[in-house]
Design a protein around this motif. Structure first.
Motif, PDB file in Angstrom:
ATOM      1  N   ALA A 104     -51.637  32.789  -5.318  1.00 61.86           N
ATOM      2  CA  ALA A 104     -51.136  32.070  -5.326  1.00 61.86           C
ATOM      3  C   ALA A 104     -51.387  31.627  -3.958  1.00 61.86           C
ATOM      4  O   ALA A 104     -51.726  30.341  -3.934  1.00 61.86           O
ATOM      5  CB  ALA A 104     -49.653  32.213  -5.807  1.00 61.86           C
ATOM      6  N   GLU A 105     -50.957  32.188  -2.908  1.00 60.71           N
ATOM      7  CA  GLU A 105     -51.341  31.969  -1.709  1.00 60.71           C
ATOM      8  C   GLU A 105     -52.140  31.094  -0.948  1.00 60.71           C
ATOM      9  O   GLU A 105     -52.867  30.107   0.191  1.00 60.71           O
ATOM     10  CB  GLU A 105     -50.772  32.908  -0.526  1.00 60.71           C
ATOM     11  CG  GLU A 105     -49.243  32.812  -1.086  1.00 60.71           C
ATOM     12  CD  GLU A 105     -48.927  34.003   0.035  1.00 60.71           C
ATOM     13  OE1 GLU A 105     -49.550  34.689   0.389  1.00 60.71           O
ATOM     14  OE2 GLU A 105     -47.332  34.265  -0.179  1.00 60.71           O
ATOM     15  N   THR A 106     -53.871  32.156  -1.545  1.00 58.01           N
ATOM     16  CA  THR A 106     -54.993  32.149  -0.925  1.00 58.01           C
ATOM     17  C   THR A 106     -55.489  30.211  -1.917  1.00 58.01           C
ATOM     18  O   THR A 106     -56.418  29.897  -1.900  1.00 58.01           O
ATOM     19  CB  THR A 106     -55.698  32.807  -1.707  1.00 58.01           C
ATOM     20  OG1 THR A 106     -55.957  33.227  -2.522  1.00 58.01           O
ATOM     21  CG2 THR A 106     -55.704  33.419  -0.722  1.00 58.01           C
ATOM     22  N   GLY A 107     -53.919  29.794  -3.039  1.00 61.44           N
ATOM     23  CA  GLY A 107     -55.423  28.718  -3.584  1.00 61.44           C
ATOM     24  C   GLY A 107     -55.245  28.613  -5.163  1.00 61.44           C
ATOM     25  O   GLY A 107     -55.353  27.600  -6.205  1.00 61.44           O
ATOM     26  N   VAL A 108     -55.318  30.300  -5.710  1.00 54.18           N
ATOM     27  CA  VAL A 108     -55.273  29.667  -6.540  1.00 54.18           C
ATOM     28  C   VAL A 108     -53.817  29.833  -8.295  1.00 54.18           C
ATOM     29  O   VAL A 108     -53.377  29.816  -7.453  1.00 54.18           O
ATOM     30  CB  VAL A 108     -55.906  30.996  -7.683  1.00 54.18           C
ATOM     31  CG1 VAL A 108     -55.972  30.961  -8.863  1.00 54.18           C
ATOM     32  CG2 VAL A 108     -56.856  32.127  -6.868  1.00 54.18           C
ATOM     33  N   PRO A 109     -54.263  28.228  -8.525  1.00 58.71           N
ATOM     34  CA  PRO A 109     -52.964  28.112  -9.349  1.00 58.71           C
ATOM     35  C   PRO A 109     -52.524  28.665 -10.490  1.00 58.71           C
ATOM     36  O   PRO A 109     -52.840  29.607 -10.559  1.00 58.71           O
ATOM     37  CB  PRO A 109     -53.792  26.935 -10.132  1.00 58.71           C
ATOM     38  CG  PRO A 109     -55.518  26.606  -9.944  1.00 58.71           C
ATOM     39  CD  PRO A 109     -55.390  27.793  -9.579  1.00 58.71           C
ATOM     40  N   ALA A 110     -51.048  28.954  -9.816  1.00 53.56           N
ATOM     41  CA  ALA A 110     -50.164  29.528 -10.929  1.00 53.56           C
ATOM     42  C   ALA A 110     -49.947  29.896 -12.149  1.00 53.56           C
ATOM     43  O   ALA A 110     -50.407  30.661 -12.689  1.00 53.56           O
ATOM     44  CB  ALA A 110     -48.982  29.177 -10.731  1.00 53.56           C
ATOM     45  N   GLU A 111     -50.647  28.972 -12.892  1.00 53.93           N
ATOM     46  CA  GLU A 111     -51.134  28.787 -14.487  1.00 53.93           C
ATOM     47  C   GLU A 111     -52.535  30.128 -14.832  1.00 53.93           C
ATOM     48  O   GLU A 111     -52.552  30.217 -16.064  1.00 53.93           O
ATOM     49  CB  GLU A 111     -51.102  27.296 -14.480  1.00 53.93           C
ATOM     50  CG  GLU A 111     -52.418  26.978 -14.256  1.00 53.93           C
ATOM     51  CD  GLU A 111     -52.126  25.433 -13.376  1.00 53.93           C
ATOM     52  OE1 GLU A 111     -52.316  25.138 -13.088  1.00 53.93           O
ATOM     53  OE2 GLU A 111     -50.924  25.813 -12.528  1.00 53.93           O
ATOM     54  N   ALA A 112     -52.933  30.220 -13.780  1.00 56.13           N
ATOM     55  CA  ALA A 112     -54.198  30.573 -13.596  1.00 56.13           C
ATOM     56  C   ALA A 112     -53.990  32.241 -13.221  1.00 56.13           C
ATOM     57  O   ALA A 112     -54.845  32.985 -13.374  1.00 56.13           O
ATOM     58  CB  ALA A 112     -55.576  29.954 -12.678  1.00 56.13           C
ATOM     59  N   LEU A 113     -52.702  32.794 -13.268  1.00 60.47           N
ATOM     60  CA  LEU A 113     -52.871  33.689 -13.388  1.00 60.47           C
ATOM     61  C   LEU A 113     -51.286  34.353 -13.814  1.00 60.47           C
ATOM     62  O   LEU A 113     -50.412  33.727 -14.749  1.00 60.47           O
ATOM     63  CB  LEU A 113     -52.089  34.526 -11.561  1.00 60.47           C
ATOM     64  CG  LEU A 113     -52.847  33.696 -10.516  1.00 60.47           C
ATOM     65  CD1 LEU A 113     -52.390  33.189  -9.350  1.00 60.47           C
ATOM     66  CD2 LEU A 113     -54.111  34.552 -10.383  1.00 60.47           C
ATOM     67  N   LEU A 114     -51.692  35.541 -14.230  1.00 56.40           N
ATOM     68  CA  LEU A 114     -51.309  36.666 -14.665  1.00 56.40           C
ATOM     69  C   LEU A 114     -50.623  38.076 -14.571  1.00 56.40           C
ATOM     70  O   LEU A 114     -52.162  38.808 -13.788  1.00 56.40           O
ATOM     71  CB  LEU A 114     -52.128  36.763 -16.571  1.00 56.40           C
ATOM     72  CG  LEU A 114     -50.805  37.898 -16.661  1.00 56.40           C
ATOM     73  CD1 LEU A 114     -49.461  37.440 -17.480  1.00 56.40           C
ATOM     74  CD2 LEU A 114     -51.898  37.885 -18.411  1.00 56.40           C
ATOM     75  N   ALA A 115     -49.559  38.613 -13.755  1.00 53.56           N
ATOM     76  CA  ALA A 115     -48.951  40.035 -13.878  1.00 53.56           C
ATOM     77  C   ALA A 115     -48.299  40.903 -14.680  1.00 53.56           C
ATOM     78  O   ALA A 115     -48.112  40.661 -15.644  1.00 53.56           O
ATOM     79  CB  ALA A 115     -47.610  39.774 -12.401  1.00 53.56           C
ATOM     80  N   VAL A 116     -49.197  42.062 -14.351  1.00 57.06           N
ATOM     81  CA  VAL A 116     -49.604  42.724 -15.697  1.00 57.06           C
ATOM     82  C   VAL A 116     -48.110  43.930 -14.546  1.00 57.06           C
ATOM     83  O   VAL A 116     -48.908  45.224 -14.186  1.00 57.06           O
ATOM     84  CB  VAL A 116     -49.958  43.279 -15.987  1.00 57.06           C
ATOM     85  CG1 VAL A 116     -49.811  44.543 -17.163  1.00 57.06           C
ATOM     86  CG2 VAL A 116     -50.630  42.115 -17.306  1.00 57.06           C
TER      87      VAL A 116
END
Length: 209
Positions: A104-116
């Motif tokens: 997220a800090e490097t610019g990947v949108p939050a909606e494109a990230l999923l933490a398991v």
């Protein structure tokens, strides 16, 4: 008669030793070959297998995986990056959370990230990811891990019902020297054979469990 029996036993033992040596050698060669491949088909998600993090900051091994995943995402390989991995006793952050926050800090949108945030080894992590894929209706994944870890991770993902390919990192401590590479290949050979024999994973250094 005793001599014949002894000779037969010696031959059987020799054949068993030779078969074991060939099995180890062929597995090591397959790990080396898989490590040199880079499969990045269009997939439902990019899965970054966790590694050590320190108070929310990814280790150098983990950072190399995350940077590679980010490049795959920017190249359009998949619309989502999944980070996976639990935490050790006493840790405040899971590997999955540390990876997600880094991306997220490097610019990947939050909606494109999923933490398991599950899994203390590769097998547990893969199974947790497979459950998330089922929930989201996903099937295909590109796994991001160290080169020597790719074959075992692919096998575990396939066994968990995922259509998995791997795109290993080319940077980081795991690929710095030939000595390091040889050490990782030996450890992965043992880990892969153990998994094939028992269906279980093995705890160890980052990228080995």
């Amino acid at each position: 008669m005793g001599v014949r029996v002894g000779s037969l036993v010696s031959r059987i033992v020799g054949a068993a030793v030779l078969a074991f040596v060939l099995l180890v050698a062929s597995t090591a060669l397959a790990i080396w070959w898989t490590a040199r491949q880079d499969s990045r088909p269009s997939s439902d998600a990019i899965v970054v297998l966790g590694s050590a993090q320190y108070n929310g900051v990814p280790s150098s091994i983990f950072e190399a995986r995350l940077e590679h995943a980010r490049k795959l995402f920017e190249a359009g390989v998949a619309p989502v990056i999944v980070t996976v991995g639990g935490k050790a006793d006493g840790d405040e952050f899971t590997e999955a959370e540390a990876g997600r926050d880094y991306l997220a800090e490097t610019g990947v949108p939050a909606e494109a990230l999923l933490a398991v945030p599950e899994g203390v080894d590769t097998l547990e992590s893969i199974r947790a990811v497979a459950a998330e894929f089922t929930e989201h209706g996903w099937a295909s994944a590109v796994l991001v891990t160290d080169p020597w870890h790719a074959m075992r991770a692919e096998r575990m993902a396939d066994d968990a019902g995922l259509d998995a390919a791997s795109s290993p990192t080319r940077q980081g401590p795991a690929v710095q020297t030939r000595t390091t590479q040889f050490k990782y290949i030996l450890r992965e050979t043992a880990a892969y054979l153990l998994y094939r024999a028992t269906g279980e994973s093995v705890a160890g250094a980052p990228g080995i469990g």
